[in-house]
Design a protein around this motif. Structure first.
Motif, PDB file in Angstrom:
ATOM      1  N   SER A 166      32.606  44.418  37.771  1.00  0.00           N
ATOM      2  CA  SER A 166      33.280  45.528  38.460  1.00  0.00           C
ATOM      3  C   SER A 166      34.567  45.933  37.740  1.00  0.00           C
ATOM      4  N   TYR A 167      34.643  47.191  37.337  1.00  0.00           N
ATOM      5  CA  TYR A 167      35.840  47.683  36.656  1.00  0.00           C
ATOM      6  C   TYR A 167      37.063  47.664  37.572  1.00  0.00           C
ATOM      7  N   ASP A 168      36.858  48.072  38.829  1.00  0.00           N
ATOM      8  CA  ASP A 168      38.010  48.213  39.730  1.00  0.00           C
ATOM      9  C   ASP A 168      38.717  46.882  39.970  1.00  0.00           C
ATOM     10  N   LYS A 169      38.002  45.775  39.790  1.00  0.00           N
ATOM     11  CA  LYS A 169      38.590  44.458  40.032  1.00  0.00           C
ATOM     12  C   LYS A 169      39.192  43.831  38.777  1.00  0.00           C
ATOM     13  N   LYS A 180      38.954  42.881  31.357  1.00  0.00           N
ATOM     14  CA  LYS A 180      37.727  42.273  30.872  1.00  0.00           C
ATOM     15  C   LYS A 180      36.491  42.943  31.462  1.00  0.00           C
ATOM     16  N   ILE A 181      35.464  43.051  30.642  1.00  0.00           N
ATOM     17  CA  ILE A 181      34.139  43.489  31.094  1.00  0.00           C
ATOM     18  C   ILE A 181      33.130  42.428  30.669  1.00  0.00           C
ATOM     19  N   ARG A 182      32.319  42.018  31.610  1.00  0.00           N
ATOM     20  CA  ARG A 182      31.244  41.080  31.322  1.00  0.00           C
ATOM     21  C   ARG A 182      29.908  41.731  31.666  1.00  0.00           C
ATOM     22  N   ASP A 220      33.270  34.732  38.484  1.00  0.00           N
ATOM     23  CA  ASP A 220      33.634  33.992  37.285  1.00  0.00           C
ATOM     24  C   ASP A 220      34.906  34.560  36.655  1.00  0.00           C
ATOM     25  N   LEU A 221      35.034  35.888  36.653  1.00  0.00           N
ATOM     26  CA  LEU A 221      36.230  36.497  36.074  1.00  0.00           C
ATOM     27  C   LEU A 221      37.479  36.180  36.912  1.00  0.00           C
ATOM     28  N   LEU A 222      37.322  36.172  38.217  1.00  0.00           N
ATOM     29  CA  LEU A 222      38.451  35.811  39.086  1.00  0.00           C
ATOM     30  C   LEU A 222      38.864  34.360  38.848  1.00  0.00           C
ATOM     31  N   ALA A 223      37.865  33.493  38.628  1.00  0.00           N
ATOM     32  CA  ALA A 223      38.162  32.078  38.378  1.00  0.00           C
ATOM     33  C   ALA A 223      38.939  31.895  37.077  1.00  0.00           C
ATOM     34  N   GLU A 224      38.687  32.772  36.098  1.00  0.00           N
ATOM     35  CA  GLU A 224      39.396  32.689  34.820  1.00  0.00           C
ATOM     36  C   GLU A 224      40.889  32.965  34.986  1.00  0.00           C
ATOM     37  N   LYS A 225      41.252  33.712  36.027  1.00  0.00           N
ATOM     38  CA  LYS A 225      42.659  34.066  36.249  1.00  0.00           C
ATOM     39  C   LYS A 225      43.436  32.924  36.909  1.00  0.00           C
ATOM     40  N   LEU A 226      42.712  31.972  37.504  1.00  0.00           N
ATOM     41  CA  LEU A 226      43.392  30.884  38.242  1.00  0.00           C
ATOM     42  C   LEU A 226      43.974  29.825  37.285  1.00  0.00           C
TER      43      LEU A 226
END
Length: 226
Positions: A166-169, A180-182, A220-226
């Motif tokens: 999701s781009y918006d997130k 990031k884009i996955r 997974d992308l949110l987890a990378e920010k933690l």
């Protein structure tokens, strides 16, 4: 700049589906210009024997950048006829061999789908379709339209679901590092032996697969920010 270059490039062999790859890779430079961290998982699944219908979620005009990085050889996309009126880009899109569909006229829309089937079965050309039909703009994966699944079943070719985070997130184009884009390419679904009675089931299956994978990529992308 992108549109002008693309237009000149396509004029040497107008509407040839082989144009799409070169134009797509050129547009994918937008990922570098915007400094977007891009990663694709299971890219090898984009290589199929023969042709296929590729489908992905549709979020924003930015889709042209990540899709440009991964679109395979001899694969055209399907877009709304109104794209033709976007200065430079519209003509480039058409001259690249992509397919324009008139969604406001059902008879013409289904005739266009028959053209896509012909490309899949007679012209050794795969087709990339975003079955939501319009940009979701941060509202999650929207309901799918039938066209992509009709084409895959009629042509008896596999359908390959592709999920984009999701781009918006995860993107902020106001920052130097835009985010990031996955992208995750899911396993191809064989349509051999399927008929029109299977179309809705196939459509719902693909919607769930892409929705679930988008959610996983976002987590997974949110987890990378933690």
């Amino acid at each position: 700049m992108f549109g002008v270059f693309g237009l000149i490039y396509c004029l040497f062999r107008p509407t040839n589906p082989s144009n799409t790859l070169g134009i797509a890779r050129f547009y994918s430079l937008g990922l570098n210009i915007l400094n977007i961290d891009f990663k694709i998982f299971n890219k090898e699944r984009l290589s199929v024997d023969g042709t296929a219908v590729f489908i992905s979620n549709h979020q924003h005009n930015l889709d042209v950048f990540p899709m440009g990085r991964i679109v395979p050889k001899r694969c055209v996309s399907m877009g709304k006829k109104q794209i033709l009126w976007i200065p430079f880009f519209g003509l480039t899109y058409w001259l690249s061999g992509n397919i324009l569909i008139n969604r406001t006229n059902k008879r013409k829309a289904w005739a266009t789908m028959d053209g896509a089937i012909r490309a899949l079965t007679k012209e050794n050309t795969s087709v990339w379709i975003m079955p939501e039909g319009t940009r979701s703009k941060g509202r999650g994966v929207q309901r799918f339209k039938k066209g992509a699944f009709y084409a895959a079943i009629k042509a008896q070719v596999p359908i390959v679901p592709v999920a984009v985070s999701s781009y918006d997130k995860h993107l902020n184009l106001h920052k130097w590092n835009s985010g990031k884009i996955r992208v995750s390419v899911l396993e191809a679904i064989d349509t051999t032996g399927m008929g029109e009675d299977d179309m809705l089931t196939l459509m719902e299956r693909c919607h769930k697969l892409i929705s679930d994978e988008v959610a996983r990529l976002d987590t997974d992308l949110l987890a990378e920010k933690l």
